[in-house]
Design a protein around this motif. Structure first.
Motif, PDB file in Angstrom:
ATOM      1  N   LEU A  53      74.871  22.830  35.501  1.00  0.00           N
ATOM      2  CA  LEU A  53      74.008  24.005  35.546  1.00  0.00           C
ATOM      3  C   LEU A  53      73.847  24.620  34.164  1.00  0.00           C
ATOM      4  O   LEU A  53      72.748  25.001  33.762  1.00  0.00           O
ATOM      5  N   HIS A  54      74.939  24.683  33.408  1.00  0.00           N
ATOM      6  CA  HIS A  54      74.893  25.226  32.048  1.00  0.00           C
ATOM      7  C   HIS A  54      73.995  24.351  31.163  1.00  0.00           C
ATOM      8  O   HIS A  54      73.163  24.871  30.397  1.00  0.00           O
ATOM      9  N   MET A  59      68.251  23.533  28.642  1.00  0.00           N
ATOM     10  CA  MET A  59      67.114  22.639  28.373  1.00  0.00           C
ATOM     11  C   MET A  59      65.805  23.417  28.332  1.00  0.00           C
ATOM     12  O   MET A  59      65.669  24.437  29.006  1.00  0.00           O
ATOM     13  N   PRO A  60      64.826  22.925  27.583  1.00  0.00           N
ATOM     14  CA  PRO A  60      63.500  23.573  27.600  1.00  0.00           C
ATOM     15  C   PRO A  60      62.824  23.330  28.947  1.00  0.00           C
ATOM     16  O   PRO A  60      63.041  22.306  29.585  1.00  0.00           O
ATOM     17  N   ARG A  61      62.002  24.267  29.361  1.00  0.00           N
ATOM     18  CA  ARG A  61      61.328  24.160  30.660  1.00  0.00           C
ATOM     19  C   ARG A  61      60.224  23.111  30.594  1.00  0.00           C
ATOM     20  O   ARG A  61      59.602  22.911  29.552  1.00  0.00           O
ATOM     21  N   ILE A  62      59.977  22.465  31.749  1.00  0.00           N
ATOM     22  CA  ILE A  62      58.886  21.509  31.813  1.00  0.00           C
ATOM     23  C   ILE A  62      57.608  22.259  32.152  1.00  0.00           C
ATOM     24  O   ILE A  62      57.652  23.334  32.758  1.00  0.00           O
ATOM     25  N   VAL A  63      56.479  21.696  31.770  1.00  0.00           N
ATOM     26  CA  VAL A  63      55.207  22.343  32.061  1.00  0.00           C
ATOM     27  C   VAL A  63      54.867  22.157  33.537  1.00  0.00           C
ATOM     28  O   VAL A  63      55.278  21.196  34.173  1.00  0.00           O
ATOM     29  N   THR A  64      54.101  23.076  34.083  1.00  0.00           N
ATOM     30  CA  THR A  64      53.803  23.106  35.513  1.00  0.00           C
ATOM     31  C   THR A  64      53.157  21.828  36.039  1.00  0.00           C
ATOM     32  O   THR A  64      53.535  21.363  37.100  1.00  0.00           O
TER      33      THR A  64
END
Length: 133
Positions: A53-54, A59-64
């Motif tokens: 979870l950490h 991590m960077p978010r993925i695009v929608t």
């Protein structure tokens, strides 16, 4: 004391003798050797999930528009515990049977005897029926 020493000597194998292995063990020896690598088994499940979870939050978010199920499939080796849980939420149901069962339960719950039941109460009864039994 001597009885205990001789018993201990009998239980120990002679250094020149190798233990007999069954044909089944011999057949799968290579695969078993690969599985016996010291992995993250020393960590408890809770510690493993917290670590995953950490790492996931960092991590960077993925695009929608990206496919979330495909992303979790690609990351299943990095996040084994989280990916198992994610698949239960991001995968599309293959059939309409579960939704049909909910409608059937709602039809059984809201009947002539309960014609004056409030919608909130009906929702709660259907929810409890599908999730608590």
């Amino acid at each position: 004391m001597e009885g205990m020493e001789s018993e201990a000597e009998e239980n120990q194998m002679h250094p020149c003798k190798t233990p007999k292995i069954t044909p089944l063990e011999e057949l799968f020896a290579d695969e078993d050797a690969q599985k016996v690598t010291p992995q993250q088994n020393s960590m408890s499940i809770q510690d493993q999930v917290e670590k995953e979870l950490h790492m996931y939050k960092a991590m960077p978010r993925i695009v929608t528009p990206d496919d979330a199920a495909a992303w979790w499939w690609n990351m299943r080796t990095t996040y084994p515990c989280l990916s198992d849980m994610a698949f239960s939420y991001v995968c599309v149901q293959a059939s309409s049977t579960p939704s049909e069962r909910v409608f059937s339960t709602a039809g059984d719950t809201i009947c002539a005897e309960r014609s004056r039941i409030l919608p909130e109460k009906a929702d709660m009864l259907v929810f409890l029926n599908k999730n608590c039994f």
